[in-house]
Scaffold this motif. Structure first.
Motif, PDB file in Angstrom:
ATOM      1  N   TYR A   1      40.212  42.576  39.598  1.00 53.74           N
ATOM      2  CA  TYR A   1      39.226  43.212  38.733  1.00 53.74           C
ATOM      3  C   TYR A   1      39.960  44.018  37.659  1.00 53.74           C
ATOM      4  N   GLN A   2      39.219  44.327  36.598  1.00 51.61           N
ATOM      5  CA  GLN A   2      39.738  45.338  35.672  1.00 51.61           C
ATOM      6  C   GLN A   2      38.747  46.488  35.624  1.00 51.61           C
TER       7      GLN A   2
ATOM      8  N   THR B   1      32.680  43.431  40.324  1.00 51.82           N
ATOM      9  CA  THR B   1      33.408  43.298  41.591  1.00 51.82           C
ATOM     10  C   THR B   1      32.518  43.253  42.835  1.00 51.82           C
ATOM     11  N   PRO B   2      31.539  44.165  42.978  1.00 50.77           N
ATOM     12  CA  PRO B   2      30.703  44.074  44.185  1.00 50.77           C
ATOM     13  C   PRO B   2      30.005  42.719  44.304  1.00 50.77           C
TER      14      PRO B   2
ATOM     15  N   CYS C   1      35.978  40.847  31.914  1.00 53.77           N
ATOM     16  CA  CYS C   1      37.385  41.227  31.727  1.00 53.77           C
ATOM     17  C   CYS C   1      38.302  40.009  31.883  1.00 53.77           C
ATOM     18  N   GLY C   2      37.803  38.993  32.548  1.00 56.59           N
ATOM     19  CA  GLY C   2      38.622  37.789  32.726  1.00 56.59           C
ATOM     20  C   GLY C   2      39.630  37.913  33.849  1.00 56.59           C
ATOM     21  N   ALA C   3      39.236  38.540  34.950  1.00 54.91           N
ATOM     22  CA  ALA C   3      40.158  38.698  36.087  1.00 54.91           C
ATOM     23  C   ALA C   3      40.120  37.489  37.018  1.00 54.91           C
TER      24      ALA C   3
END
Lengths: 215, 316
Positions: free
Chosen positions: A143-144, A149-150, A197-199
């Motif tokens: 993540y950024q 994320t969740p 963010c492109g993670a």
């Protein structure tokens, strides 16, 4: 416009800066509902008393039928881990697990989820007792900004269960066989979770690690 | 979202009676399309009848050797069903090419058939749309129309039906089973479920008010090689520019249905005899009388090339 606008404005003024969340609706309290600002022509729907089972706890709630599961989780149960991104089922930030299946909580009504087992990111693990997927996201820097994320983690956990259960995907080459635990399968199956963010590559590494531990 | 009352139906008879008698009432099942449209006030039901408890979620063998799929079977479960994967693979492939894992877990078989167009002007309540607001005009005609229909269009509407699943259902000659408000049961061939826009694009299907789809039935398997090829702007989780569903038999005969080109799943049975002659002849028949715009004229060639690719894949 929503009949909830007066409280919405107040709500956004007081909390937007601290949460950074995109919030488009906020239910009124009973006192606010009686406000003179409410347009007269709007018929108030019958509120519904529901029992929501979330992360193993039961919650008795009186809700407007319009309330989505996402809003009930965030605004009534203060489970703000599930995020409101697009609020139209396109981004996956609100993904939760209902009866073992991942769904987007923005496109289902809270009243429709009575009697179901709902698991949110808060129910997967705690800071002192992380779910393996949460630990893997931290380890691989999956993540950024963290907003998606969740949803990514809830989606990934349920997604691996789908592969394990032998459910095929668009990239499964032979429909008559069980799909493989592979990067190409994970990428396709996670396409409902967008990360601005492109993670993605780190998210993939985190999922691959957890998948490897399971097989 | 406009205010509405909510209740869970406990029987089929109760559900259809309520929706036909209460003005503005609608059924809700998966809700992935309806809730979205309600937020935008494109759908404004006054009353929602939740049909999720009606037990219409079974997949079972039908008397004539086919498969009867309950209206509430989730897209994920239908795609993963062993018999569908073996005997109706094109259906499994079409389902898996649509939406995301999360949405397929929620969306139902009947809801998928009845989902509404994703025409951007239908969604933009600031723009005229004959489908959303009859006789207000069509913003797509003369507007940005890259995603729009090229066959069966009218001067009122050039929207497409967005479903992948419905294309496979049309290819497989599925039949839709319903219960009418008076309690009678009828079956509708899938070819007759969806309407062309004509001058009433807001009327999208041939169901009566309050009529409920209870199941979709597939005839017995026809064998052959099953392919669903979807062409889209990104590799996953996007609506089709065009899609091709095909079943090809060893002797080179077969059937083809095309998605992303019309207001309904598009299949021209008379054109299918040209399959052995190749993609060009086949496409000429399927897309005869195509009416394209500057933006979507590419779809004709895209269909032809996709069919060519599918036929090549079958040959190996």
């Amino acid at each position: 416009m929503s009949i909830f606008d007066p409280s919405r404005r107040k709500f956004i003024q007081t909390t937007a800066a601290s949460t950074g969340a995109i919030i488009t609706a906020k239910l009124t309290t009973d006192a606010e509902a009686k406000s003179v600002l409410k347009p007269k022509q709007v018929t108030e729907p019958a509120k519904v008393n529901i029992l929501l089972r979330v992360n193993g706890s039961e919650h008795q709630l009186m809700v407007d039928p319009r309330m989505t599961l996402l809003d009930a989780l965030r605004e009534r149960l203060q489970l703000t881990g599930s995020k409101k991104g697009c609020d139209q089922g396109q981004c996956g930030a609100c993904t939760v697990i209902v009866d073992g299946r991942r769904i987007v909580s923005c496109l289902t009504l809270a009243v429709m989820q009575e009697g179901h087992d709902i698991t949110t990111i808060e129910g997967l693990g705690t800071p002192n007792n992380l779910h393996p997927m949460q630990a893997a996201f931290i380890k691989h820097d999956g993540y950024q900004c963290g907003f998606c994320t969740p949803g990514q983690i809830c989606s990934a956990v349920a997604m691996l269960d789908e592969v394990k259960a032998g459910m095929p995907s668009h990239v499964t080459s032979d429909l008559t066989r069980s799909p493989k635990m592979s990067a190409i399968e994970f990428r396709e199956r996670m396409s409902g979770n967008i990360c601005r963010c492109g993670a993605y590559s780190n998210i993939q590494d985190a999922i691959a690690e957890v998948a490897g531990e399971r097989t | 979202m406009k205010a509405f009352n909510y209740e869970r139906a406990t029987s089929l008879a109760e559900a259809v009676a309520k929706v036909s008698h209460i003005k503005g009432a609608k059924f809700i099942a998966g809700g992935t399309n309806l809730v979205d449209l309600m937020k935008l006030q494109i759908e404004t039901p006054t009353h929602l009848i939740d049909i999720n408890d009606l037990g219409l979620d079974k997949i079972e063998a039908s008397a004539d050797g086919g498969l009867r799929i309950g209206a509430l079977v989730r897209n994920t479960d239908l795609a993963a069903n062993q018999q569908v994967r073996r005997d109706y693979a094109v259906l499994s492939r079409a389902l898996l090419a649509g939406a995301s894992g999360q949405l397929r877990n929620q969306a139902t078989t009947a809801g998928n058939l009845l989902q509404r167009t994703r025409c951007p002007y239908f969604y933009d309540t600031n723009m005229p749309c004959n489908k959303r607001e009859p006789n207000s005009g069509c913003s797509a005609i003369g507007g940005y129309s890259r995603l729009h229909a090229i066959v069966g269009v009218s001067n009122s509407c050039i929207a497409t039906h967005p479903s992948d699943m419905a294309i496979a259902m049309r290819l497989l000659d599925a039949t839709v089973e319903t219960v009418r408000p008076n309690g009678s049961i009828r079956t509708i061939p899938i070819a007759e479920l969806h309407r062309l826009p004509e001058n009433t694009p807001h009327i999208e299907h041939t169901l009566e008010a309050g009529e409920l789809i209870t199941a979709v039935t597939l005839p017995k398997p026809v064998g052959g090689t099953h392919i669903y090829r979807k062409v889209r702007d990104r590799a996953s989780y996007a609506f089709a520019l065009i899609s091709v569903a095909a079943i090809v038999q060893r002797d080179g005969t077969g059937r083809v249905a095309v998605g992303g080109v019309a207001h309904k799943p598009w299949r021209v049975e008379a054109a299918e005899r040209d399959m052995p002659r190749g993609a060009k002849a086949l496409t000429a028949g399927i897309l005869a009388n195509a009416q394209t715009t500057h933006d979507n004229a590419f779809k004709v060639l895209l269909v032809e090339r996709t069919i060519a690719s599918v036929l090549n894949e079958v040959k190996g």
